[in-house]
Scaffold this motif. Structure first.
Motif, mmCIF file in Angstrom:
data_model
loop_
_atom_site.group_PDB
_atom_site.id
_atom_site.type_symbol
_atom_site.label_atom_id
_atom_site.label_comp_id
_atom_site.label_asym_id
_atom_site.label_seq_id
_atom_site.Cartn_x
_atom_site.Cartn_y
_atom_site.Cartn_z
ATOM 1 N N LYS A 267 -1.421 -7.899 6.010
ATOM 2 C CA LYS A 267 -2.622 -8.532 5.394
ATOM 3 C C LYS A 267 -3.658 -9.100 6.619
ATOM 4 N N ASN A 268 -3.005 -9.420 7.871
ATOM 5 C CA ASN A 268 -3.783 -9.944 8.885
ATOM 6 C C ASN A 268 -5.056 -9.192 9.089
ATOM 7 N N GLN A 269 -4.728 -7.826 9.066
ATOM 8 C CA GLN A 269 -5.763 -6.785 9.361
ATOM 9 C C GLN A 269 -6.941 -7.104 8.546
ATOM 10 N N LEU A 270 -6.611 -7.254 7.160
ATOM 11 C CA LEU A 270 -7.511 -7.379 6.208
ATOM 12 C C LEU A 270 -8.210 -8.873 6.374
ATOM 13 N N VAL B 182 -7.306 7.130 5.573
ATOM 14 C CA VAL B 182 -6.209 8.091 5.397
ATOM 15 C C VAL B 182 -4.832 7.199 5.418
ATOM 16 N N CYS B 183 -4.247 7.347 4.187
ATOM 17 C CA CYS B 183 -3.122 6.517 3.856
ATOM 18 C C CYS B 183 -1.671 7.196 3.502
ATOM 19 N N SER B 184 -0.504 6.583 3.787
ATOM 20 C CA SER B 184 0.679 7.108 3.698
ATOM 21 C C SER B 184 1.409 6.478 2.540
ATOM 22 N N ALA B 185 2.111 7.333 1.748
ATOM 23 C CA ALA B 185 2.786 6.608 0.569
ATOM 24 C C ALA B 185 4.124 6.294 0.728
ATOM 25 N N GLN B 186 4.684 6.950 1.979
ATOM 26 C CA GLN B 186 6.188 6.885 2.540
ATOM 27 C C GLN B 186 6.147 6.460 3.989
ATOM 28 N N LYS B 187 7.318 6.357 4.369
ATOM 29 C CA LYS B 187 7.644 6.101 5.875
ATOM 30 C C LYS B 187 7.502 7.063 6.703
ATOM 31 N N ASN B 188 7.389 7.038 8.008
ATOM 32 C CA ASN B 188 7.338 8.193 8.850
ATOM 33 C C ASN B 188 6.228 9.324 8.934
ATOM 34 N N LEU B 189 5.219 8.906 8.456
ATOM 35 C CA LEU B 189 4.121 9.905 8.116
ATOM 36 C C LEU B 189 2.958 9.588 9.336
ATOM 37 N N LEU B 190 3.144 9.053 10.255
ATOM 38 C CA LEU B 190 1.903 8.779 11.277
ATOM 39 C C LEU B 190 1.387 9.873 11.743
ATOM 40 N N GLU B 191 2.354 10.741 12.062
ATOM 41 C CA GLU B 191 1.650 12.075 12.514
ATOM 42 C C GLU B 191 0.736 12.849 11.787
ATOM 43 N N PRO B 192 1.180 13.252 10.635
ATOM 44 C CA PRO B 192 0.261 13.853 9.694
ATOM 45 C C PRO B 192 -1.074 12.942 9.378
ATOM 46 N N ALA C 83 2.991 1.654 12.155
ATOM 47 C CA ALA C 83 3.580 3.149 11.688
ATOM 48 C C ALA C 83 3.876 3.377 10.655
ATOM 49 N N ASN C 84 4.192 2.283 9.632
ATOM 50 C CA ASN C 84 4.648 2.375 8.131
ATOM 51 C C ASN C 84 4.110 1.306 7.242
ATOM 52 N N PRO C 85 2.715 1.325 7.123
ATOM 53 C CA PRO C 85 2.270 0.284 6.312
ATOM 54 C C PRO C 85 2.298 0.853 4.878
ATOM 55 N N LYS C 86 2.581 -0.412 3.969
ATOM 56 C CA LYS C 86 2.635 -0.276 2.439
ATOM 57 C C LYS C 86 1.620 0.174 2.032
ATOM 58 N N ILE C 87 1.721 1.194 1.047
ATOM 59 C CA ILE C 87 0.532 1.783 0.224
ATOM 60 C C ILE C 87 -0.565 0.535 -0.195
ATOM 61 N N LEU C 88 -0.068 -0.372 -0.869
ATOM 62 C CA LEU C 88 -0.626 -1.363 -1.480
ATOM 63 C C LEU C 88 -1.809 -2.250 -0.298
ATOM 64 N N ALA C 89 -1.087 -2.246 0.722
ATOM 65 C CA ALA C 89 -1.820 -3.021 1.836
ATOM 66 C C ALA C 89 -3.124 -2.105 2.606
ATOM 67 N N GLN C 90 -2.685 -0.791 2.306
ATOM 68 C CA GLN C 90 -3.635 0.337 2.928
ATOM 69 C C GLN C 90 -5.049 0.181 1.879
ATOM 70 N N LEU C 91 -4.484 0.396 0.414
ATOM 71 C CA LEU C 91 -5.683 0.325 -0.353
ATOM 72 C C LEU C 91 -6.344 -1.127 -0.596
ATOM 73 N N GLN C 92 -5.610 -2.050 -0.212
ATOM 74 C CA GLN C 92 -6.497 -3.256 -0.384
ATOM 75 C C GLN C 92 -7.378 -3.324 0.779
ATOM 76 N N TYR C 93 -7.209 -2.717 2.021
ATOM 77 C CA TYR C 93 -7.933 -2.802 3.120
ATOM 78 C C TYR C 93 -9.212 -1.791 2.670
ATOM 79 N N GLY C 94 -8.872 -0.691 2.203
ATOM 80 C CA GLY C 94 -9.872 0.054 1.856
ATOM 81 C C GLY C 94 -11.063 -0.573 0.856
#
Lengths: 493, 493
Positions: free
Chosen positions: A2-5, A401-411, A432-443
């Motif tokens: 959230k802070n990032q937003l 670029v978002c991840s829906a699960q953990k451990n996907l930083l590399e792709p 490394a493992n952000p929540k999908i909601l936090a990512q979409l909110q940032y977008g």
């Protein structure tokens, strides 16, 4: 996450509150702005602020300012001008004796052993120094840079101690009034390009003013000081200016009254013709020459399609000492609200002819005639900021670029790199493992149009999901067609 | 009219001679440049020059510089950064205590009553002040602005007292090494975009250096000063640095020799693994943490497709006090010729992590971790200028409106206005009756692609001639189709 937003939001809020302050209270503006935006670090007793009369520009302000500079640059180029740059400071003696009474506003640098330096006060004197130093006698250029004046800041109306000027100047001996009319035309082009079509360009001529002072009976050595008083007519009524002329400058009352009759005049060609018939003014050679040049200028303004915005105004005097011929100033008709009252924005461009400035830097005093104009862009910003209907985006990111699960930083890192290498602006969150909601909110907060979403099943199936962040529509596309598919979608948005 | 043509030529010549000087003689450069370009106005005893260590940029230099800034800006935006602007000066106390030994190079402003001010020394401290003042804890931004250092100018290699920095910084508490790797990636993207693919990004970590100093037996209070000495390894051989460490900084010879063994090392992942096995270094907690972070960073560099340009280099130390973690520096492999010798251009970008700087401005000392990079664009310019194959145009004029006979200023002014109103860059010469040859020559000198030529017969027949200035091909087109026809031809050129 959230802070990032939060930052963008914070910036939006702080820039809004600045606008509210600006538009509602001079006192508040004086308190916070005139002293710079201040937060006192009490424990450390360190005052964390910007210097008096200056300010930072946050991303929202920058995204308003940037396109304005781009438009002004485009017009300068459209008139055939190349660009130069000069240092922010000059040798102190370069600036000495160029600004008359305003010299006291120059910032000096501390003597730390070496040359005595001052911050530039305008871009005109450095331009003249550049011409003389390089022995250039014919040159047209533009320059967009900050200048510095230890003035009383009035930040509501866009008067700062550090501010941008956008200058266009033509140096060289050309035929009468052609270069001068080009400068008037460029003011009109710029104001129209900025969406400010409601303006008047007041024009006058120092020779006409000298002629008036002459025939009214002002002693020659008082021409410039009386001129300084007349310059105040845009802010003060004639009665006050008359008082200054008679009481402070020692001019006889009947002389002042005669001046008063002239400087109240304004009009077009017919006024020039009338004055050219005026026997009194015609006794002055300079007055006559000024009128004839003014007549030619108005004709050229007609050819250049700007006469509808131009008015010959005998009250225009301009403060600076170095002008020698035509002078002009553009005034917006628009107003801003200040303490519940409508207040005019005032002059947003000004300039004139200065034929003797370059010669002051030449060992033999060889003059290079010059004419130029300076766009007072901070006042234009003050107006545009107050009237901005929507908040422009502060970034140009096209894909998150978002991840829906953990451990996907590399792709994610690999996809964001692939996108950037294809000239697509793209971001990932720095977790490394952000929540999908936090990512979409940032977008959403950053108005990023597209999201790419990957999870373990997408990686297995060699696909990615592309999501339109605003509409939430989502589609699966083959991983190897990523770039083409994204580019296609971006074209449509 | 010829005079009007001379300036561009003169500028070309003077910029050429500057290059020649730069490339052939350090002494000449020291004499003319280090003191600014000088012409002494003898009669007036006024020295007409730019201040020591500064210079003007003429139109040719600007037309090389402008696209470089545009490309850098584009990459910053591609990584999702918005832009901010801060004043050129800060309160003196904001800068105090931030730069260690380099503080003596700060320019102070004269005390003219009011606040004590200094010119900014970099963009990092103002950025930290901006964050603290606005209580921002998460923010990514870029800033491209001039900074000021009272250093010994070495203008041949692009070291000036006034110079641009292009900074990209990420503030906020994120997962280890993600933001750091983004900064390394942006350096690589920028250097590639500028056509400088042959570079190495050296990476090190302050914690690794501290770990080395610790296990070698340097007292904690001498870590920073020994670090300053190690920083000189890019210019001086180990023997000289060793001498400084032992003789000036009072470190025992055997301690220095142990340091020497470490700082000579450089490599990739395998070196980190080797050092992680090293029992001595593993005794230091900070050394171990630094190595583990470095390992993660190299992995992320791999994901971001930059590992081929990255090398872990234990001799990299960076001069500034405020770094607390990862540090990096990009070095071009390219050289310039100086006194007949090939000389390296050196570092063109640098940066690192500084987690404690923002806290120095917060009343409660609350830290905001930051990592950033600064592009040393003046050195890149020095290289690009020396290698520029062709001279780019200094203006963007597309059409020159010419007259083949006398008394045609009116239709020329009308045509030039019509073109400009249709967004076409157009010029006329500022003479009432210029010769046709002089006009075409001006067009040629300035590489203007098209000329419109009118004479009395063209006006009578309601046509204009369109001339390709380079090929001299000429065609008649109907006056009323002027804009469409010109636009069509410009598309083809």
């Amino acid at each position: 996450m959230k802070n990032q937003l939060k930052h963008q939001l914070r910036v939006v809020k702080s820039s809004t509150s600045v606008l509210v302050k600006k538009m509602t209270s001079v006192d508040a503006a004086t308190m916070t702005h005139a002293n710079g935006d201040a937060k006192i670090a009490q424990s450390a007793k360190l005052v964390v602020k910007t210097p008096k009369g200056t300010r930072d520009h946050n991303p929202h302000q920058m995204s308003l300012r940037d396109p304005v500079f781009e438009k002004i640059k485009a017009i300068f180029k459209r008139f055939g001008a190349p660009c130069i740059d000069t240092p922010v400071f000059e040798l102190k003696e370069i600036l000495t004796g160029k600004y008359g009474e305003e010299s006291k506003l120059i910032y000096d640098l501390e003597d730390q052993g070496g040359e005595k330096l001052s911050l530039r006060y305008d871009l005109t004197v450095p331009f003249a120094r550049y011409l003389a130093m390089n022995k250039i006698t014919n040159f047209k250029r533009y320059q967009i840079s900050k200048v510095y004046r230890r003035d009383n800041p009035a930040m509501t109306r866009g008067r700062f101690r550090e501010f941008y000027q956008c200058d266009f100047d033509i140096a060289g001996k050309y035929d009468t009034m052609i270069a001068d009319s080009e400068c008037v035309a460029i003011i009109a082009s710029i104001l129209k390009a900025l969406g400010l079509p409601d303006f008047t360009i007041k024009i006058n001529h120092r020779l006409i003013l000298d002629g008036i002072f002459d025939v009214c009976g002002v002693p020659v050595d008082k021409f410039r000081t009386v001129c300084s008083s007349v310059d105040k007519l845009d802010k003060s009524p004639w009665e006050e200016v008359r008082k200054e002329i008679t009481e402070q400058k020692g001019i006889a009352e009947e002389v002042a009254d005669k001046i008063g009759k002239y400087v109240k005049l304004n009009g077009g060609k017919e006024l020039i013709d009338e004055l050219l018939e005026n026997e009194e003014l015609n006794r002055s050679t300079s007055g006559k020459q000024g009128l004839e040049e003014m007549k030619l200028l108005l004709q050229y303004c007609d050819f250049l399609n700007v006469s509808q915005n131009v008015v010959f105004d005998l009250s225009l005097a301009r403060g600076l000492d170095y002008y020698t011929g035509v002078i002009y100033e553009a005034v917006l008709k628009a107003t801003v609200v200040e303490n519940g009252k409508n207040v005019g924005i005032g002059s947003v461009a000004g300039g004139g002819r200065y034929d003797n400035l370059v010669g002051m830097f030449d060992p033999k005093g060889k003059p290079v005639p010059c004419v130029g104009v300076s766009i007072g862009v901070e006042r234009i910003f003050a107006y545009l900021e107050a009237n901005a209907a929507t908040k422009p985006r502060t970034t140009e990111t096209q894909v998150l670029v978002c991840s829906a699960q953990k451990n996907l930083l590399e792709p994610k890192m690999k996809i964001v790199t692939e996108l950037r290498e294809a000239d697509i602006s793209a971001e990932i969150l720095y977790k490394a493992n952000p929540k999908i909601l936090a990512q979409l909110q940032y977008g959403e907060e950053n108005q990023i149009p597209l999201a790419i979403v990957i999870g373990n099943s997408e990686i297995e199936n060699n696909v990615v999901k592309v999501k339109n962040i605003a509409t939430r529509e989502e589609e699966e596309i083959p991983r190897e067609r990523l770039i083409e598919e994204i580019k296609e979608r971006l074209k449509k948005i």
